[in-house]
Design a protein around this motif. Structure first.
Motif, PDB file in Angstrom:
ATOM      1  N   LYS A   1      12.045  14.086   8.385  1.00  0.00           N
ATOM      2  CA  LYS A   1      11.778  14.071   6.903  1.00  0.00           C
ATOM      3  C   LYS A   1      11.620  12.832   6.479  1.00  0.00           C
ATOM      4  O   LYS A   1      10.739  12.455   5.398  1.00  0.00           O
ATOM      5  N   LYS A   2      12.132  11.599   6.983  1.00  0.00           N
ATOM      6  CA  LYS A   2      12.099  10.358   6.284  1.00  0.00           C
ATOM      7  C   LYS A   2      10.415   9.900   6.635  1.00  0.00           C
ATOM      8  O   LYS A   2       9.830   9.186   5.741  1.00  0.00           O
ATOM      9  N   LEU A   3       9.971  10.221   7.815  1.00  0.00           N
ATOM     10  CA  LEU A   3       8.654   9.824   8.221  1.00  0.00           C
ATOM     11  C   LEU A   3       7.623  10.546   7.235  1.00  0.00           C
ATOM     12  O   LEU A   3       6.649   9.911   7.037  1.00  0.00           O
ATOM     13  N   VAL A   4       7.931  11.808   7.133  1.00  0.00           N
ATOM     14  CA  VAL A   4       6.981  12.763   6.051  1.00  0.00           C
ATOM     15  C   VAL A   4       6.954  11.986   4.869  1.00  0.00           C
ATOM     16  O   VAL A   4       5.909  11.806   4.301  1.00  0.00           O
ATOM     17  N   GLN A   5       8.195  11.643   4.237  1.00  0.00           N
ATOM     18  CA  GLN A   5       8.251  10.992   2.864  1.00  0.00           C
ATOM     19  C   GLN A   5       7.454   9.624   2.889  1.00  0.00           C
ATOM     20  O   GLN A   5       6.772   9.324   1.894  1.00  0.00           O
ATOM     21  N   LEU A   6       7.773   8.841   4.005  1.00  0.00           N
ATOM     22  CA  LEU A   6       6.774   7.646   3.873  1.00  0.00           C
ATOM     23  C   LEU A   6       5.246   7.817   4.062  1.00  0.00           C
ATOM     24  O   LEU A   6       4.593   7.228   3.434  1.00  0.00           O
ATOM     25  N   ALA A   7       4.929   8.951   4.860  1.00  0.00           N
ATOM     26  CA  ALA A   7       3.554   9.312   5.002  1.00  0.00           C
ATOM     27  C   ALA A   7       3.062   9.697   3.582  1.00  0.00           C
ATOM     28  O   ALA A   7       2.029   9.215   3.203  1.00  0.00           O
ATOM     29  N   GLU A   8       3.695  10.554   2.759  1.00  0.00           N
ATOM     30  CA  GLU A   8       3.347  10.895   1.581  1.00  0.00           C
ATOM     31  C   GLU A   8       3.277   9.779   0.636  1.00  0.00           C
ATOM     32  O   GLU A   8       2.379   9.832  -0.267  1.00  0.00           O
ATOM     33  N   GLN A   9       4.271   8.839   0.716  1.00  0.00           N
ATOM     34  CA  GLN A   9       4.307   7.810  -0.221  1.00  0.00           C
ATOM     35  C   GLN A   9       2.967   6.932   0.172  1.00  0.00           C
ATOM     36  O   GLN A   9       2.363   6.317  -0.955  1.00  0.00           O
ATOM     37  N   GLN A  10       2.952   6.703   1.269  1.00  0.00           N
ATOM     38  CA  GLN A  10       1.397   5.961   1.556  1.00  0.00           C
ATOM     39  C   GLN A  10       0.171   6.540   1.209  1.00  0.00           C
ATOM     40  O   GLN A  10      -0.784   5.885   0.844  1.00  0.00           O
ATOM     41  N   LEU A  11       0.178   7.841   1.406  1.00  0.00           N
ATOM     42  CA  LEU A  11      -0.966   8.583   0.822  1.00  0.00           C
ATOM     43  C   LEU A  11      -1.207   8.553  -0.631  1.00  0.00           C
ATOM     44  O   LEU A  11      -2.371   8.421  -1.145  1.00  0.00           O
ATOM     45  N   ALA A  12      -0.231   8.764  -1.348  1.00  0.00           N
ATOM     46  CA  ALA A  12      -0.022   8.548  -2.815  1.00  0.00           C
ATOM     47  C   ALA A  12      -0.417   7.093  -3.303  1.00  0.00           C
ATOM     48  O   ALA A  12      -1.551   7.026  -4.321  1.00  0.00           O
ATOM     49  N   ASN A  13      -0.124   6.040  -2.712  1.00  0.00           N
ATOM     50  CA  ASN A  13      -0.559   4.859  -2.905  1.00  0.00           C
ATOM     51  C   ASN A  13      -2.033   4.375  -2.535  1.00  0.00           C
ATOM     52  O   ASN A  13      -2.725   4.095  -3.195  1.00  0.00           O
ATOM     53  N   ASN A  14      -2.428   5.007  -1.471  1.00  0.00           N
ATOM     54  CA  ASN A  14      -3.939   4.665  -0.939  1.00  0.00           C
ATOM     55  C   ASN A  14      -4.754   5.623  -1.997  1.00  0.00           C
ATOM     56  O   ASN A  14      -5.761   5.409  -2.380  1.00  0.00           O
ATOM     57  N   ASN A  15      -4.313   6.954  -2.552  1.00  0.00           N
ATOM     58  CA  ASN A  15      -5.177   7.604  -3.372  1.00  0.00           C
ATOM     59  C   ASN A  15      -5.350   7.041  -4.612  1.00  0.00           C
ATOM     60  O   ASN A  15      -6.263   6.999  -5.444  1.00  0.00           O
ATOM     61  N   ALA A  16      -4.118   6.428  -5.081  1.00  0.00           N
ATOM     62  CA  ALA A  16      -4.297   5.567  -6.298  1.00  0.00           C
ATOM     63  C   ALA A  16      -5.259   4.448  -6.169  1.00  0.00           C
ATOM     64  O   ALA A  16      -5.944   4.164  -7.293  1.00  0.00           O
ATOM     65  N   THR A  17      -4.963   3.801  -5.120  1.00  0.00           N
ATOM     66  CA  THR A  17      -6.007   2.553  -4.828  1.00  0.00           C
ATOM     67  C   THR A  17      -7.311   3.173  -4.834  1.00  0.00           C
ATOM     68  O   THR A  17      -8.221   2.384  -5.325  1.00  0.00           O
ATOM     69  N   SER A  18      -7.526   4.056  -4.171  1.00  0.00           N
ATOM     70  CA  SER A  18      -8.943   4.765  -4.020  1.00  0.00           C
ATOM     71  C   SER A  18      -9.524   5.105  -5.363  1.00  0.00           C
ATOM     72  O   SER A  18     -10.580   4.624  -5.616  1.00  0.00           O
ATOM     73  N   ALA A  19      -8.788   5.641  -6.188  1.00  0.00           N
ATOM     74  CA  ALA A  19      -9.064   5.913  -7.542  1.00  0.00           C
ATOM     75  C   ALA A  19      -9.565   4.809  -8.561  1.00  0.00           C
ATOM     76  O   ALA A  19     -10.432   4.669  -9.147  1.00  0.00           O
ATOM     77  N   GLN A  20      -8.724   3.847  -8.251  1.00  0.00           N
ATOM     78  CA  GLN A  20      -8.745   2.470  -8.896  1.00  0.00           C
ATOM     79  C   GLN A  20     -10.118   1.819  -8.517  1.00  0.00           C
ATOM     80  O   GLN A  20     -11.061   1.300  -9.218  1.00  0.00           O
ATOM     81  N   LEU A  21     -10.340   1.931  -7.291  1.00  0.00           N
ATOM     82  CA  LEU A  21     -11.695   1.095  -6.582  1.00  0.00           C
ATOM     83  C   LEU A  21     -12.803   2.011  -7.065  1.00  0.00           C
ATOM     84  O   LEU A  21     -13.705   1.386  -7.732  1.00  0.00           O
ATOM     85  N   ALA A  22     -12.654   3.375  -6.985  1.00  0.00           N
ATOM     86  CA  ALA A  22     -13.603   4.065  -7.475  1.00  0.00           C
ATOM     87  C   ALA A  22     -14.346   3.861  -8.868  1.00  0.00           C
ATOM     88  O   ALA A  22     -15.277   3.638  -9.571  1.00  0.00           O
ATOM     89  N   GLN A  23     -12.997   3.871  -9.598  1.00  0.00           N
ATOM     90  CA  GLN A  23     -13.222   3.728 -11.265  1.00  0.00           C
ATOM     91  C   GLN A  23     -14.022   2.365 -11.330  1.00  0.00           C
ATOM     92  O   GLN A  23     -14.746   2.233 -12.235  1.00  0.00           O
ATOM     93  N   SER A  24     -13.336   1.265 -10.669  1.00  0.00           N
ATOM     94  CA  SER A  24     -14.100   0.043 -11.115  1.00  0.00           C
ATOM     95  C   SER A  24     -15.575  -0.194 -10.355  1.00  0.00           C
ATOM     96  O   SER A  24     -16.149  -0.616 -11.148  1.00  0.00           O
ATOM     97  N   ALA A  25     -15.625   0.513  -9.320  1.00  0.00           N
ATOM     98  CA  ALA A  25     -17.156   0.727  -8.830  1.00  0.00           C
ATOM     99  C   ALA A  25     -18.213   1.361  -9.882  1.00  0.00           C
ATOM    100  O   ALA A  25     -19.027   1.001 -10.117  1.00  0.00           O
ATOM    101  N   GLY A  26     -17.454   2.463 -10.369  1.00  0.00           N
ATOM    102  CA  GLY A  26     -18.412   3.221 -11.366  1.00  0.00           C
ATOM    103  C   GLY A  26     -18.634   2.218 -12.659  1.00  0.00           C
ATOM    104  O   GLY A  26     -19.701   2.451 -13.182  1.00  0.00           O
TER     105      GLY A  26
END
Length: 94
Positions: free
Chosen positions: A56-81
């Motif tokens: 349960k804790k490992l899944v929560q950590l993975a979800e958190q990392q994915l959410a952070n990566n997606n937010a970072t990816s969205a910021q990078l894509a917006q910046s690149a755009g």
């Protein structure tokens, strides 16, 4: 005696998982029992509780990392755009 064929994909991961297992055992109130009786004398239910909580804790950590990566990816894509749009404007002389 059964053989454990589970091998960590990354070197050093096994020791980190072992530490995590003891942390989780302590967190759910089984730390003293593990230390006094050892893993081999724990019930299947107790060991399963520790494993389930670890998962349960490992899944929560993975979800958190994915959410952070997606937010970072969205910021990078917006910046690149924005940079691409400025580049088109600058190149066309507008």
């Amino acid at each position: 005696m059964p053989r454990n064929n589970n091998r960590a994909v990354y070197p050093g991961a096994q020791s980190a998982l072992d530490r995590f297992k003891y942390e989780v055992a302590a967190e759910i109130g089984l730390g003293n029992k593990v230390q006094s009786q050892g893993w081999e004398n724990m019930t299947t239910r107790e060991v399963g509780s520790i494993g389930g909580f670890m998962t349960k804790k490992l899944v929560q950590l993975a979800e958190q990392q994915l959410a952070n990566n997606n937010a970072t990816s969205a910021q990078l894509a917006q910046s690149a755009g924005q940079e691409a749009a400025q580049g088109v404007t600058n190149e066309s002389g507008r």
